[in-house]
Design an enzyme around this catalytic site. Sequence first.
Site, PDB file in Angstrom:
ATOM      1  N   TYR B 156       0.851  -1.200   0.000  1.00  0.00           N
ATOM      2  CA  TYR B 156       0.000   0.000   0.000  1.00  0.00           C
ATOM      3  C   TYR B 156       0.884   1.248   0.000  1.00  0.00           C
ATOM      4  O   TYR B 156       1.707   1.427   0.901  1.00  0.00           O
ATOM      5  CB  TYR B 156      -0.884  -0.055   1.245  1.00  0.00           C
ATOM      6  CG  TYR B 156      -1.527   1.226   1.712  1.00  0.00           C
ATOM      7  CD1 TYR B 156      -1.367   1.666   3.026  1.00  0.00           C
ATOM      8  CD2 TYR B 156      -2.340   1.992   0.869  1.00  0.00           C
ATOM      9  CE1 TYR B 156      -1.974   2.822   3.489  1.00  0.00           C
ATOM     10  CE2 TYR B 156      -2.949   3.153   1.323  1.00  0.00           C
ATOM     11  CZ  TYR B 156      -2.764   3.565   2.625  1.00  0.00           C
ATOM     12  OH  TYR B 156      -3.364   4.702   3.086  1.00  0.00           O
ATOM     13  N   ASP B 241      -1.364  -6.191   9.568  1.00  0.00           N
ATOM     14  CA  ASP B 241      -2.436  -5.256   9.258  1.00  0.00           C
ATOM     15  C   ASP B 241      -3.569  -6.055   8.620  1.00  0.00           C
ATOM     16  O   ASP B 241      -3.466  -6.482   7.464  1.00  0.00           O
ATOM     17  CB  ASP B 241      -1.911  -4.161   8.320  1.00  0.00           C
ATOM     18  CG  ASP B 241      -2.951  -3.074   8.059  1.00  0.00           C
ATOM     19  OD1 ASP B 241      -4.157  -3.324   8.259  1.00  0.00           O
ATOM     20  OD2 ASP B 241      -2.554  -1.975   7.637  1.00  0.00           O
ATOM     21  N   ILE B 243      -6.718  -5.155   8.038  1.00  0.00           N
ATOM     22  CA  ILE B 243      -7.791  -4.210   7.727  1.00  0.00           C
ATOM     23  C   ILE B 243      -8.803  -4.773   6.727  1.00  0.00           C
ATOM     24  O   ILE B 243      -9.960  -4.375   6.722  1.00  0.00           O
ATOM     25  CB  ILE B 243      -7.208  -2.864   7.237  1.00  0.00           C
ATOM     26  CG1 ILE B 243      -8.254  -1.756   7.277  1.00  0.00           C
ATOM     27  CG2 ILE B 243      -6.601  -3.015   5.843  1.00  0.00           C
ATOM     28  CD1 ILE B 243      -7.707  -0.393   6.877  1.00  0.00           C
ATOM     29  N   LYS B 280     -12.675  -0.385   5.768  1.00  0.00           N
ATOM     30  CA  LYS B 280     -12.854  -1.218   4.579  1.00  0.00           C
ATOM     31  C   LYS B 280     -14.037  -2.162   4.735  1.00  0.00           C
ATOM     32  O   LYS B 280     -14.901  -2.246   3.873  1.00  0.00           O
ATOM     33  CB  LYS B 280     -11.583  -2.032   4.302  1.00  0.00           C
ATOM     34  CG  LYS B 280     -10.325  -1.191   4.279  1.00  0.00           C
ATOM     35  CD  LYS B 280     -10.318  -0.160   3.156  1.00  0.00           C
ATOM     36  CE  LYS B 280      -9.051   0.692   3.232  1.00  0.00           C
ATOM     37  NZ  LYS B 280      -9.029   1.748   2.202  1.00  0.00           N
TER      38      LYS B 280
END
Lengths: 439, 443
Positions: B156, B241, B243, B280
């Site tokens: 990302y 992470d 998410i 998200k």
Amino acid sequence: MEMLSRKATCKSHGQDSSYFLGWQEYEKNPYDEVRNPSGIIQMGLAENQLSFDLLESWLASNPDATTFVRNGAGSSMFRELALFQDYHGLQTFKNELVEFMAEIRQNRVRFDPQKLVLTAGATSANETLMFCLAEPGEAFLIPTPYYPGFDRDLKWRTGVEIIPIHCSSLNEFRITRCSLEEAYEEALKLNLKVKGVFITNPSNPLGTTMNQDEFNHVISFAVTKNIHIVSDEIYAGTVFGSSIFTSIIVAIMDRNLENTDIWSRIHIVSSLSKDLGLPGFRIGMIYSNNQTLIAAATKMSSFGLVSSQTQYLLSKLLGDKKFTKNYIQQNQKRLKKRQQMLVSGLQRIGIPCLKGNAGLFCWVDMRNLLSCNTFEAEMVIWKKILYQVGLNISPGSSCHCSEPGWFRVCFANMSQETLSLSIQRIKAFVNANIGDGSN
Amino acid sequence: MAIEIIDERRPSVSLSKIAVSDTHGEESPYFAGWKAYDKDPYDESCNPNGVIQMGLAENQVSFDLLEDYLEKHSEEASFGKRRIYSFRENALFQDYHGLLSFRKAMASFMEQIRGGRAKFNPDRIVITAGATAANELLTFILADPGDALLVPTPYYPGFDRDLRWRTGVKIVPVHCDSSNNFRLTTQALEAAYADAEAKNIKVKGLLITNPSNPLGTTIQRSILEDILDFVTRKNIHLVSDEIYSGSAFFSDEFVSIAEVLEARKYKDSERVHIVYSLSKDLGLPGYRVGTIYSYNDKIVTTARRMSSFTLISSQTQQLLASMLSDKNFTENYIRTNRERLKRRYYMIIDGLKNAGIECLQGNAGLFCWMNLSPLLEDSTRESELALWNSILYEVKLNISPGSSCHCSEPGWFRVCFANMTERTLEIALQRIYDFMERRKTKF
């Protein structure tokens, strides 16, 4: 075991200080009128609980601000807000916010919403400014006494140093030219580059607004040394009585310095935590004429944005001008009344306060209660007041006051009855100790 | 008010290096495409030839479920008399522990997403204003300026800012490539670590994103085991992470590091920290709801103190506490959301295949990882950017070039599919099809 960073293991978070310890003791034994009438009364928390009824009645009349009712077309604000994470902030909210800021400053200045950065509380705003204005190891000068949280907020992750500008009771803790120069010299001695002066106006913990002389000293000093001025004006809306609040930006304009270099070195911090009593909503802001700073701080605000749900609610609340006008007026009236209640109550017991005109607290002179003029003696009294009297107040040493014996006592975070009770408790304590002679 | 004219030649009184650096990364194509979209945004009726935004990993497929919930439970958002916390209490609540009811609800939601295969203790949850803040905060805690975190590529683009900007910490990339479908290997980890050592850079941790952004894939259990072994061997931290955990199309295909730890009876777990957010899975990026879940007591305490700089609005905590503790709602939401994302994914994959474009086989996320390397003039970053440019300005699609994700192989692009209506996605696919047809006739 694997290591943590120096930041994680150092004590710069400041949580071992008495400011936080008193808080912890209160949490263990909190006063409650019914359930725990002999518990500790929290007088160390600068919260404004006096005007919630005004907010509550507004909310009751304006449910759309929180419930996202679907309009005729079948859409609601919900979707738009849920997706809105633009670090420029909700335009309508910023527009209302700058008008509110201006109103608190008697509309003597207009603020441009494009020069405003929203942050998750003033805590975040102050830290962000340090990241933007100073390198690790550089310093800001701060008048003492100051808000204990600054040790964490300004220094912890930024690596910036604080050099105190010592203020004394001899002249009501006002900033002098001399004290500024001395602080600067101190920084030089320590090989620290000074990047600016950080003032809190109105002052926490003094509860006073800066006067003309102080403005002149600070501004001249910043001009000469070519450094920044950060003005934390979080208590601007708590100025009461006949005083009006003069913002740093107005002080600069009054000296006709708008078209000079200093104009882009003035940065204001504010928040709705104190004026509106909404610390939980995390609404802070930075205001500056420095475009480079605003650009950088805006990007940095990614790390602490204000919830769009909350921005929306506040844009509606602050957009109701009738409400804000009335709120500001009423709030100030109530604060004045409370402050006077505490001041006169203490006066009757023979305890003077610094003459204040703002804030949610009084700066109380308890030097007469100290056995001797030392910080150890101050701690002795503080502990007695905490454990025997059952009041959590903030000792001046936690605010880096250079003189022992001063305490910050909050008055706006409790009911009138509780305040009355706390005054009675102090009275009893003082009377008992007068007979005693020694402390 | 006077207008300040900034004289570029005269250095303005110094701001910090951080303030004037470009480590925020906003000059990268990732953001440039965004700007192009802002100037000429597609709108079905008003601007049908505009740029379609396919570079934004947002989840807009399940809003109706949230809106229904809010309509039925309007008192959850308001401060009426039936609320558990009155307005006053809520407005005053700035305790950095976060509302207990909110933490409990988050813990329960995270458990549900993992099909009950892992347990979360609400007291280990630290609240932050978004995962952006969580990742930065953890970096401050785990590393000193000059130290490094290992991050598998492609990653990302925001990490360049989030992990490095204010922290002064470096990123050492762990290269993954298409030869094995971009899977992370111990070999790659060891190589990256050795690379850092050779440069005298101290590695303090490894940060993985699982499910992966931009790959849109979940990390297999065996690889997670290898990762845990690696970080234990090197005595470094692991940040996972997660998410996109609720965006795995098949609930049993996502294995959380929490599950692996639980199977190991939490041996060596103090080095593991999970980042999560509702941006998200629930499509609520505006609400700034992030969390750090750490198995390390000292880190929980420190992170909590640091979260003072980035707390979640208590108003928002309160709303979500109610919503996420409503098991009927959450179960239905999680299931339906997965279904809809899966449907979108197959729609885009089929559409791209139709146009002659292959993608990495994905099973999670809000995007697919598209392979346009056959279209490149040569296998260089410049060719990739040239292709990206023509897709942006000719085809009018903003997609993310692999180079902005630090992919070591040119030609890959991340294409988002969940931030638009199905109709818009059809149009985007049509444009791609036409573009590919045009190219065929050219050569």
